[in-house]
Design a protein around this motif. Structure first.
Motif: not given
Length: 206
Positions: A145-155, A159-164
């Protein structure tokens, strides 16, 4: 299955449990079978150009639920309903190599969708979670798993985030002639009306 009734030893219940009807075409080739096996009804249908079953229906599988299958002329599955467990049922989709590449099924909290690559490895999962919210997981080809998304917390965890807004993704960077207009923007602190989105935030009001 056939039963020899000549000696009168077969009972009527035995006959009913193995009864079979076939529909044949003008060439006397069976194109549909309706039969009973183990007390459960089943149906198989074939096209005029093939002797392979392309549609199959079972009245009950091992978990006590009906099953529906669509197949290719080579016998490989395309779509299969059933996938039953203690939570309910589901539908599976297969590719031309008969590999399960997608499932829509129930879990303990609602629905769940799984997408897989051609090797049958899960690469995307969307599930109903315990609090009635959604959870999404993206996996690499190795299954990690490289990306998790949680609707309840909005988190969102990755692994790595590239900001636009990063300089790494831009070119032709130059000063703005009327940059003073940006300084006129009013920065504010605020609370979201939906408390789940947080309080004491910083930003601008559109």
């Amino acid at each position: 299955s056939s039963i020899n009734m000549s000696n009168g030893s077969a009972t009527m219940s035995e006959f009913k449990s193995k009864m079979k009807f076939s529909l044949v075409n003008a060439s006397n080739v069976s194109k549909a079978d309706f039969y009973i096996s183990g007390g459960n009804a089943s149906l198989a249908m074939r096209p005029s150009s093939s002797s392979t079953d392309l549609v199959k229906i079972w009245a009950q599988d091992a978990n006590g639920a009906g099953v529906f299958q669509l197949l290719r002329t080579n016998g490989n599955l395309i779509v299969e309903s059933g996938l039953t467990d203690e939570n309910g049922g589901g539908i599976g989709i297969r590719n031309s190599s008969n590999v399960n590449i997608g499932e829509f099924r129930t879990n303990a909290y609602g629905g769940a969708v799984t997408l897989k690559n051609n090797s049958g490895n899960s690469v995307c999962e969307l599930n109903a979670a315990s609090a009635g919210d959604g959870v999404i997981q993206l996996r690499n080809s190795s299954g990690s798993v490289t990306i998790y998304g949680f609707a309840q917390s909005g988190d969102l965890v990755c692994v790595t985030l590239y900001q636009t807004s990063s300089r790494k993704v831009k070119k032709n960077i130059r000063p703005i002639e009327d940059a003073e207009k940006i300084l006129e923007l009013e920065a504010v602190a605020f609370d979201y009306k939906d408390e789940n989105q947080g309080t004491d935030k910083r930003g601008f009001i559109a």
